[in-house]
Design a protein around this motif. Sequence first.
Motif, mmCIF file in Angstrom:
data_model
loop_
_atom_site.group_PDB
_atom_site.id
_atom_site.type_symbol
_atom_site.label_atom_id
_atom_site.label_comp_id
_atom_site.label_asym_id
_atom_site.label_seq_id
_atom_site.Cartn_x
_atom_site.Cartn_y
_atom_site.Cartn_z
ATOM 1 N N GLU A 151 -38.358 25.045 88.301
ATOM 2 C CA GLU A 151 -39.001 24.931 89.615
ATOM 3 C C GLU A 151 -40.533 24.994 89.465
ATOM 4 O OE1 GLU A 151 -37.812 24.437 93.395
ATOM 5 O OE2 GLU A 151 -36.910 26.403 93.023
ATOM 6 N N ILE A 152 -41.003 25.931 88.652
ATOM 7 C CA ILE A 152 -42.447 26.080 88.433
ATOM 8 C C ILE A 152 -43.024 24.802 87.824
ATOM 9 C CG2 ILE A 152 -44.189 27.349 87.107
ATOM 10 C CD1 ILE A 152 -42.342 29.825 87.385
ATOM 11 N N LYS A 153 -42.273 24.184 86.910
ATOM 12 C CA LYS A 153 -42.726 22.956 86.263
ATOM 13 C C LYS A 153 -42.873 21.819 87.289
ATOM 14 C CE LYS A 153 -39.881 20.367 83.945
ATOM 15 N NZ LYS A 153 -38.961 19.825 82.921
ATOM 16 N N TYR A 154 -41.893 21.697 88.194
ATOM 17 C CA TYR A 154 -41.956 20.638 89.198
ATOM 18 C C TYR A 154 -43.152 20.832 90.123
ATOM 19 C CZ TYR A 154 -37.161 19.497 87.797
ATOM 20 O OH TYR A 154 -36.044 19.142 87.084
ATOM 21 N N VAL A 155 -43.376 22.080 90.550
ATOM 22 C CA VAL A 155 -44.480 22.355 91.461
ATOM 23 C C VAL A 155 -45.818 22.076 90.777
ATOM 24 C CG1 VAL A 155 -45.689 24.177 92.733
ATOM 25 C CG2 VAL A 155 -43.198 24.003 92.875
ATOM 26 N N ARG A 156 -45.940 22.469 89.506
ATOM 27 C CA ARG A 156 -47.191 22.208 88.781
ATOM 28 C C ARG A 156 -47.445 20.701 88.686
ATOM 29 N NH1 ARG A 156 -47.478 26.536 90.025
ATOM 30 N NH2 ARG A 156 -47.586 28.469 88.811
ATOM 31 N N THR A 157 -46.400 19.919 88.485
ATOM 32 C CA THR A 157 -46.521 18.456 88.421
ATOM 33 C C THR A 157 -47.023 17.907 89.748
ATOM 34 O OG1 THR A 157 -44.706 18.299 86.811
ATOM 35 C CG2 THR A 157 -45.272 16.293 88.027
ATOM 36 N N LEU A 158 -46.491 18.430 90.840
ATOM 37 C CA LEU A 158 -46.908 17.965 92.166
ATOM 38 C C LEU A 158 -48.337 18.400 92.487
ATOM 39 C CD1 LEU A 158 -43.617 18.682 94.168
ATOM 40 C CD2 LEU A 158 -44.493 16.458 93.456
ATOM 41 N N GLN A 159 -48.707 19.594 92.072
ATOM 42 C CA GLN A 159 -50.067 20.083 92.348
ATOM 43 C C GLN A 159 -51.132 19.236 91.655
ATOM 44 O OE1 GLN A 159 -49.337 24.160 91.166
ATOM 45 N NE2 GLN A 159 -49.417 24.882 93.288
ATOM 46 N N LYS A 160 -50.771 18.635 90.526
ATOM 47 C CA LYS A 160 -51.716 17.769 89.807
ATOM 48 C C LYS A 160 -52.037 16.487 90.579
ATOM 49 C CE LYS A 160 -50.372 19.374 85.200
ATOM 50 N NZ LYS A 160 -49.697 19.009 83.927
ATOM 51 N N LEU A 161 -51.216 16.184 91.589
ATOM 52 C CA LEU A 161 -51.446 14.977 92.392
ATOM 53 C C LEU A 161 -52.576 15.175 93.403
ATOM 54 C CD1 LEU A 161 -47.723 14.001 93.182
ATOM 55 C CD2 LEU A 161 -49.189 13.095 91.365
ATOM 56 N N ASN A 162 -52.993 16.432 93.598
ATOM 57 C CA ASN A 162 -54.050 16.761 94.569
ATOM 58 C C ASN A 162 -53.684 16.303 95.987
ATOM 59 O OD1 ASN A 162 -55.864 18.007 92.720
ATOM 60 N ND2 ASN A 162 -56.468 15.964 91.987
ATOM 61 N N LYS A 163 -52.421 16.500 96.338
ATOM 62 C CA LYS A 163 -51.947 16.209 97.693
ATOM 63 C C LYS A 163 -51.707 17.531 98.416
ATOM 64 C CE LYS A 163 -51.005 11.726 96.742
ATOM 65 N NZ LYS A 163 -51.400 10.539 97.494
ATOM 66 N N PRO A 164 -51.886 17.556 99.742
ATOM 67 C CA PRO A 164 -51.526 18.781 100.465
ATOM 68 C C PRO A 164 -50.026 19.049 100.345
ATOM 69 C CG PRO A 164 -52.068 16.991 101.997
ATOM 70 C CD PRO A 164 -52.432 16.518 100.632
#
Length: 457
Positions: free
Chosen positions: A99-112
């Motif tokens: 779960e942490i890995k998926y969230v980190r991947t999404l955070q790199k997109l710089n989207k809200p």
Amino acid sequence: MKKIAILGKPNVGKSSLFNRILRKRDAVISEKAGTTRDIKKRIVTLDDELEDIVLIDTGGLEERDELFEKVKEKALNIAKESDLILYMVDAKTIPDEEEIKYVRTLQKLNKPIILVVNKADNDKLKENMYNFYELGISEIYPISVSHNRGVGKLIERIKNFVPKKQVFEVSEFEQDIPLEDLLSEENENLEDIKEIKVAIIGRVNVGKSSLLNALVGEERAIVSDIDGTTIDPIDESIYFKGYHITFVDTAGIRRRSKIKDVEKYALLRTEKVLKEADIAVLVLDSKEGIVELDEKIGGLIQKYKTGAIIVANKWDQAKMDYKKFESEVRDRFKYLDFAPFMVISAKTKRNIDKLKEKLLYVYQNYSKRIPTSLLNEWIKEATIRHHLPTDIRGRETKIYYATQFKTKPPTIALIMNKPNLHFSYERYLINFLRKKEDFTGTPIVLIPKEKGKNEKD
């Protein structure tokens, strides 16, 4: 329009939230993890003063096998295109490394990103939201979709990301200018865009999703050799020669004895799509040939009276020559004798453009209207050539006149002294009309009515 995507691991309630925001049961919901596999998009109005949004339901983020890897990649690609990500978790769990890995991947997109903690059905479970602070998402909304707790607050927060509708005021100067002068030369030549809804149907693994991707020119649907990959109907639209065509890829149909789990819902959705469709594209497998189930699926077209095209996919792998295959199609689908037949290959894009052209051709026939005077000339000629049969008492049956009162499909009322038309004579009349006018691709419906009774119906 702003795109808002719902992401998360399987079985956290993404499709339930999608349906709740949509305010109707659209996506298939099941306790079985991985029910949603393809992307489901719908346009939603959250507030009359706001612009519409595109709400997107994605498959679960999981790395179980090849199919789920495709589902995950598709969901992450959708996140890249979105303006806001709703990342959902289950309040009854705690974050793991995956779960942490998926969230980190999404955070790199710089989207809200808004963290939605679902299944917080009571105050004790609501407190579990604090377990998810380690994910590093500042905005957290505990909700319970099943109990409709907290969903309203979440929707109000989403509205803050949606711009208001623009209101254009006409100035005094513009009021003095004739409307036709305000129109650009380009707009003057625009015609009303016609809408066509096309259902792609067939048994499992005949290549329906591959065909959808080929028709829209992008990898819209997930393609896999695993049977039953598509469960929810997947739709995508294109503009083609002045027409707005929406293709709906339906779930593959199995024999009833082999329907598994959530596939029973998929079958119901397929029938719903056919009920709303203008044209059905029945997809056959050129490699495997025609089986009994294909004929039963074709019967759904007859049931819902849509326009029809029969296509043999995977023609690059066909083991039979064209004339022999076409002859078998005509023999096995006699009840769809009006449907044009063509061979295609979704993989190599063979005849895909020709299929688009054929869809327009069929739709024009499906929406065709025959003038009453001409229609009555044809009916009169038909009855002179072949007299109506008498009833069981030997009394004469008459058709006083005919009128087409509906299109899509062409539906004709026959005003008679006795509203009983033998099926063989009905077939004769339909075939006679087809000789007079091109009705390729569309059924013709004849409805006998007694003179003086409900003639306006």
